[in-house]
Design an enzyme around this catalytic site. Sequence first.
Site, PDB file in Angstrom:
ATOM      1  N   SER A 289       0.844  -1.187   0.000  1.00  0.00           N
ATOM      2  CA  SER A 289       0.000   0.000   0.000  1.00  0.00           C
ATOM      3  C   SER A 289       0.882   1.240   0.000  1.00  0.00           C
ATOM      4  O   SER A 289       2.113   1.136   0.036  1.00  0.00           O
ATOM      5  CB  SER A 289      -0.906   0.011   1.234  1.00  0.00           C
ATOM      6  N   LYS A 290       0.234   2.376  -0.005  1.00  0.00           N
ATOM      7  CA  LYS A 290       0.957   3.655  -0.058  1.00  0.00           C
ATOM      8  C   LYS A 290       1.994   3.784   1.059  1.00  0.00           C
ATOM      9  O   LYS A 290       3.008   4.458   0.896  1.00  0.00           O
ATOM     10  CB  LYS A 290      -0.041   4.823   0.050  1.00  0.00           C
ATOM     11  N   ARG A 291       1.708   3.143   2.175  1.00  0.00           N
ATOM     12  CA  ARG A 291       2.652   3.215   3.288  1.00  0.00           C
ATOM     13  C   ARG A 291       4.034   2.703   2.891  1.00  0.00           C
ATOM     14  O   ARG A 291       5.037   3.054   3.483  1.00  0.00           O
ATOM     15  CB  ARG A 291       2.163   2.372   4.473  1.00  0.00           C
ATOM     16  N   HIS A 292       4.064   1.822   1.899  1.00  0.00           N
ATOM     17  CA  HIS A 292       5.336   1.239   1.492  1.00  0.00           C
ATOM     18  C   HIS A 292       6.093   2.117   0.503  1.00  0.00           C
ATOM     19  O   HIS A 292       7.150   1.744   0.032  1.00  0.00           O
ATOM     20  CB  HIS A 292       5.104  -0.141   0.865  1.00  0.00           C
ATOM     21  N   GLY A 293       5.509   3.269   0.160  1.00  0.00           N
ATOM     22  CA  GLY A 293       6.170   4.135  -0.814  1.00  0.00           C
ATOM     23  C   GLY A 293       5.394   4.161  -2.108  1.00  0.00           C
ATOM     24  O   GLY A 293       4.173   4.064  -2.093  1.00  0.00           O
TER      25      GLY A 293
END
Length: 437
Positions: free
Chosen positions: A211-215
Amino acid sequence: MTTPVRVRFAPSPTGALHIGGAHTALFNWLWARHSGGSFVLRVEDTDRERSTTEYEKTIIEGMRWLGLDWDEGPYTGGDHGPYRQSERQEIYHRYAEQLVAEGKAYREGPAVIYRVPRGERITVEDKVYGDIDFESDTLKDIVLIKSDGSPTYNYAVVVDDYTMNITYVIRGEDHVLNTPKQILLYRALDWRLPVFAHLPMILGPDKKKLSKRHGATSVYEYRDMGYLPDAIFNFLALLGWSPGGEREIFTRDEIAERFELSRIAKRPAVFDTKKLDAINQEHLKGLPRFERLEMVKPFWEKMGLPLEGKNEEHLADGLELMEGRGRTLPELAAYSDYFLDFGVVTERYSGEDIDEEQREEIRPFFAELLQLEEWSAQAMEDFARTWAREHGVKLKRIAMPMRWALTGRKVSPGIFNLAEHFGREETRRRLAHYDLV
Ligand code: GLU
């Protein structure tokens, strides 16, 4: 005769083309190309509030960038557009009416709802996960048409996949729980089932769903970070699939040739940026020189380096000297900045670690070097070795300041190769700036 393979990618235009979507599109494309079948693009834009044509455009751009061409669709002047659910409303209503007329569905105001039969066993025969059993008793009735007149996903997808003659439905495993509902609708309409293949989930390095949390999650972010489409293609293909063996670098055609649904893994795939970097570096190395140059240019431009009036041949030669250094385009652009501009060299390096004593010692070397009859890396190197031996000076004592003066960097391609590339005059200019000649 076997039925020709027909697959589809069915994105909802409610966001950019993200890694998961591109992965699904790619696997469908590969199966079509491997089997000589057709690949269909269908934009699932029935959610009118969240769908935008802007997102549709970016998804299509992303697919083009990755080279995932589709085979048919409404003609839009020179090209096939995608199919769009919003243009097929009439079809969804027609079959919903049929189900109502047959007593299999009922109305609730303008909405149409399918009555799930009791006591039925539904088996999803999944190509990847094997048989998965469901009981119809665990399912609620299925909305087909919402009260605003638009079809639901589970219903429209069945009507579309059937009427578009889709033979394989290949999609993310997040849809596994939708599949029994869709199978019930196929049964109700008395339609043959496609083959279902659900793809393993993609996880971040922390083993949580990507997800976006991973970049970066969208394909364009990877493009802008300087990854090559062929490298992303190669990398995505190896997420949850492998041709067997150790080899990891493949062209598109090699992957399409080897692609088999039976080799798709059940286990979630982990998105490993290091592996992506390594794959990208290999593809970058393998590019024809002028293609590489064209791809690096925008990144040099972004760095504010002067490109105007530069000799293309010479620049491409310079990049060849880099011999595969740089994992991404901006990295390669940064490593090679001194080919375009001496200003970046002087900015980076002020000559701080060459003291007067060393200068005195090596100046005679550079003076003679610049007089060499033959200006070639080989001649320079031969001369340097001889000179160093005769003067009892370590070669490194010459090479390091020369490297700094030419590139402003501690690490670079062979220093005499660089000097040959720059030519005698430019080499003299750079050495002179640091008071070495
Ligand atoms: N529009 C759906 C999605 O983007 C398609 C799912 C499917 O392939 O059936 O998830």
